[in-house]
Structure formats: structure tokens, C-alpha cells
Write a protein that holds these residues in place. Structure first.
Motif, PDB file in Angstrom:
ATOM      1  N   ALA A 107       0.762  -1.387  -0.065  1.00 47.10           N
ATOM      2  CA  ALA A 107       0.549   0.606   0.163  1.00 47.10           C
ATOM      3  C   ALA A 107       0.973   1.492  -0.230  1.00 47.10           C
ATOM      4  N   GLY A 108       2.262   0.486   0.247  1.00 51.79           N
ATOM      5  CA  GLY A 108       2.729   2.440   0.205  1.00 51.79           C
ATOM      6  C   GLY A 108       3.325   3.133  -1.022  1.00 51.79           C
ATOM      7  N   ASN A 109       2.975   1.844  -1.949  1.00 49.18           N
ATOM      8  CA  ASN A 109       3.730   2.013  -3.082  1.00 49.18           C
ATOM      9  C   ASN A 109       1.936   3.309  -3.660  1.00 49.18           C
ATOM     10  N   LEU A 110       1.161   3.457  -3.627  1.00 50.19           N
ATOM     11  CA  LEU A 110      -0.182   4.063  -3.884  1.00 50.19           C
ATOM     12  C   LEU A 110      -0.069   5.581  -3.378  1.00 50.19           C
ATOM     13  N   LEU A 111       1.175   5.491  -2.267  1.00 46.40           N
ATOM     14  CA  LEU A 111       0.855   7.256  -2.130  1.00 46.40           C
ATOM     15  C   LEU A 111       1.458   7.576  -2.556  1.00 46.40           C
ATOM     16  N   PRO A 112       0.763   9.203  -3.390  1.00 41.99           N
ATOM     17  CA  PRO A 112       1.914   9.766  -4.658  1.00 41.99           C
ATOM     18  C   PRO A 112       2.508  10.971  -3.459  1.00 41.99           C
ATOM     19  N   ALA A 113       4.434  10.903  -4.249  1.00 45.36           N
ATOM     20  CA  ALA A 113       5.391  11.374  -3.114  1.00 45.36           C
ATOM     21  C   ALA A 113       5.304  13.127  -3.231  1.00 45.36           C
ATOM     22  N   GLN A 114       3.942  13.594  -3.572  1.00 44.68           N
ATOM     23  CA  GLN A 114       4.112  14.908  -3.102  1.00 44.68           C
ATOM     24  C   GLN A 114       2.868  14.839  -2.156  1.00 44.68           C
ATOM     25  N   VAL A 146      14.762   3.678  -0.834  1.00 41.48           N
ATOM     26  CA  VAL A 146      14.614   2.345  -0.053  1.00 41.48           C
ATOM     27  C   VAL A 146      12.903   2.089   0.523  1.00 41.48           C
ATOM     28  N   ALA A 147      12.718   3.248   0.832  1.00 40.55           N
ATOM     29  CA  ALA A 147      11.150   3.525   1.527  1.00 40.55           C
ATOM     30  C   ALA A 147      10.377   3.122   0.978  1.00 40.55           C
ATOM     31  N   TYR A 148      10.515   3.233  -0.639  1.00 42.29           N
ATOM     32  CA  TYR A 148       9.300   3.844  -1.254  1.00 42.29           C
ATOM     33  C   TYR A 148       8.912   2.575  -1.899  1.00 42.29           C
ATOM     34  N   GLN A 149      10.338   1.542  -3.189  1.00 39.60           N
ATOM     35  CA  GLN A 149      10.271   0.686  -3.509  1.00 39.60           C
ATOM     36  C   GLN A 149      10.302  -0.507  -2.562  1.00 39.60           C
TER      37      GLN A 149
END
Length: 288
Positions: free
Chosen positions: A114-121, A158-161
Motif C-alpha cells: 500500500a505504500g506505493n499507492l501514496l503519491p510522493a507529493q 528504499v522505503a518507497y520501492q
């Protein structure tokens, strides 16, 4: 009749795929064409005109003016540790959720994914404030903070990927026969030995596929270094292209040459891991 109809369908399919491939190649070919033309030629005759001459001057000028060698090294310093850290951490989590059955197994995997579903902005404001509060020793960065350091960019990559890589590796590890782990347990191999000496070697095709994708994504990232690195000389190669733009004048031919040179490392990574990349994407697709 049936054979001719199938042949026509196959011909139409190949024609469609060839047209799509050509459509995707048009921007790349146009960038190559533009990068080989002098700017004076395009301003005098237009970009759609036949070139009066071609040369590699734009490439040499882009390399010298942007300081590309320095920014290449910055990208290597960020990309290599970020890719290795992402794969190792994701493999550990994937091994845990795929090898052991516990109550929150699926929930933990969903949390990482689910962490990948959050936009970086959405994350940038709290992350920016957090980076300003986390100190680092002087031997790691001259800024003494996680902000404005390569370590901060590596950490967020690392955290985001990890979510995507954990999802892929967990499904891949489920295809490994359980008899292998049972035999290792009979031989007295602890869990850490099963992970490093059995699972990691068996997952080399998946690692090659993910390493290719992650290298391209992290290498080409522009958003995180732009926000989390203040000093221009610490930014990666994607920021070097900004050095080719003047305040009042921009040479598109020069920028096209610089952009093509920045893409060379990702192409080398893909061609080096092409066979493993394809097998890593397809292996285990027919298994549950």
C-alpha cells in the motif's frame, strides 16, 4: 480457409505491434536527429527541414557545460546503494511473509504494498520537516542532517520501492518447493542460512528483473533530489540537464544531446540483464 484466416490475423497483429513500436520510437529518433544538428541550422531552416550538416558538437558541449561526469558519479552513489538496499530488505520481508504462516501475514504484505499507492507529493511536506530534524555524523555528510545528503535520497528510495519489490519477491518465493526448506531443516540449517544460501540464489532471475526496473526508476528520479537536496553539486544526473538551460536562452539541440547521454547507463543495465529480466518477469507465472 482456416489457415489463411489465421495468417491474416497474425499479419494484422504484427502490423499493429510494429506500428505501436514505431510510434514509441518516434520521440527517441527525433531527439537523436535534433541532437546531431547545430542550433544555427535549426533556427535558420526550422526543425522540420533537412539538415545542412550533422556533427557531435552538441554532445561534447553538453558534457563540458553541464559537468556531467560529476553528476554521473552522484547518480552512481545514490542508485547502487538504493537498489541493493531495496532488494535485500524486500527479500527479507518477502521471505518472512512467504515462508512462515502467522495471523498478520497478509496484512503485513498489504501494508508494504500500500505504500506505493501514496503519491510522493502527499509525503513531501512531513518528510521535508522530518529530514531537517534527523542528525547525521560529519563523516557521512557535511550538512550534518539527513536533509541535503545522499543518504536521505537513498533512504526514501528504499522505503518507497520496497512495497513493489516485496510483492513481486513474495509471489516468486512461494514457487520454491517447501521440500527444499524441509531438507535444509533436517540438515540443521538455521533460518538465516536458508535465506542467504537457498532463497537468494534461487531468486536470481527475479532479482535481475527488479534490479533492472529499480535502477531505471531510481536513476531517472528527479523529484526527490530536487526537494530533499539543497546543494546543486550533490544532485544526480537528472539535475545536470538544468545546467544546460540559461535564464534567457535555451538550446533544445544541446538539451537533446544531454538527455540522450543520461539515458546511456540505463540502456547498458537493461542490455546486460536482458535475458534475466525477461525470465524473471515470466517464470512462475503459471504457478499458484
Amino acid at each position: 480457409m482456416g489457415g489463411s484466416a489465421a495468417a491474416r490475423r497474425q499479419a494484422r497483429r504484427h502490423l499493429l505491434l510494429g506500428g505501436i513500436a514505431l510510434l514509441w520510437l518516434v520521440p527517441l529518433l527525433w531527439a537523436v536527429y535534433t541532437s546531431l544538428r547545430p542550433y544555427s541550422d535549426t533556427t535558420r531552416n526550422g526543425y522540420l527541414s533537412w539538415p545542412r550538416g550533422i556533427s557531435l558538437d552538441n554532445y561534447t558541449d553538453a558534457w563540458a557545460q553541464s559537468g556531467m561526469a560529476h553528476f554521473f558519479w552522484n547518480s552512481v552513489v545514490i542508485t547502487v546503494p538504493a537498489v541493493l538496499g531495496t532488494l535485500l530488505f524486500s527479500a527479507a520481508v518477502a521471505f518472512y511473509v512467504s515462508r512462515f504462516d502467522f495471523r498478520w501475514n497478509l496484512a503485513l504484505l498489504m501494508l508494504f504494498t500500500a505504500g506505493n499507492l501514496l503519491p510522493a507529493q502527499v509525503l513531501i511536506t512531513p518528510l521535508y520537516r522530518l529530514y531537517l530534524l534527523i542528525p547525521l555524523p560529519a563523516w557521512m555528510t557535511d550538512s550534518l542532517l539527513l536533509y541535503n545528503s545522499a543518504w536521505g535520497i537513498i533512504a526514501i528510495h528504499v522505503a518507497y520501492q520496497c512495497g513493489f519489490c516485496t510483492f513481486v519477491l513474495s509471489n516468486y518465493m512461494k514457487t520454491v518447493p517447501k521440500e527444499i526448506f524441509e531438507a535444509a531443516q533436517v540438515d540443521g540449517a538455521p533460518v538465516w542460512r536458508q535465506f542467504f544460501q537457498i532463497v537468494l540464489p534461487l531468486c536470481r532471475p527475479a532479482f535481475a528483473a527488479l534490479a533492472t526496473l529499480e535502477s531505471i526508476w531510481i536513476y531517472n528520479d528527479f523529484f526527490w533530489p530536487l526537494v530533499l537536496i539543497e546543494s546543486g553539486d550533490k544532485r544526480p544526473i537528472t539535475s545536470a540537464l538544468a545546467n544546460l538551460q540559461g535564464q534567457y536562452f535555451t538550446n533544445p539541440n544541446l538539451i537533446a544531446a544531454g538527455a540522450l547521454m543520461t539515458a546511456i547507463p540505463t540502456l547498458l543495465v537493461y542490455f546486460a540483464l536482458q535475458r534475466q529480466f525477461i525470465s524473471g518477469l515470466t517464470i512462475g507465472s503459471g504457478k499458484g
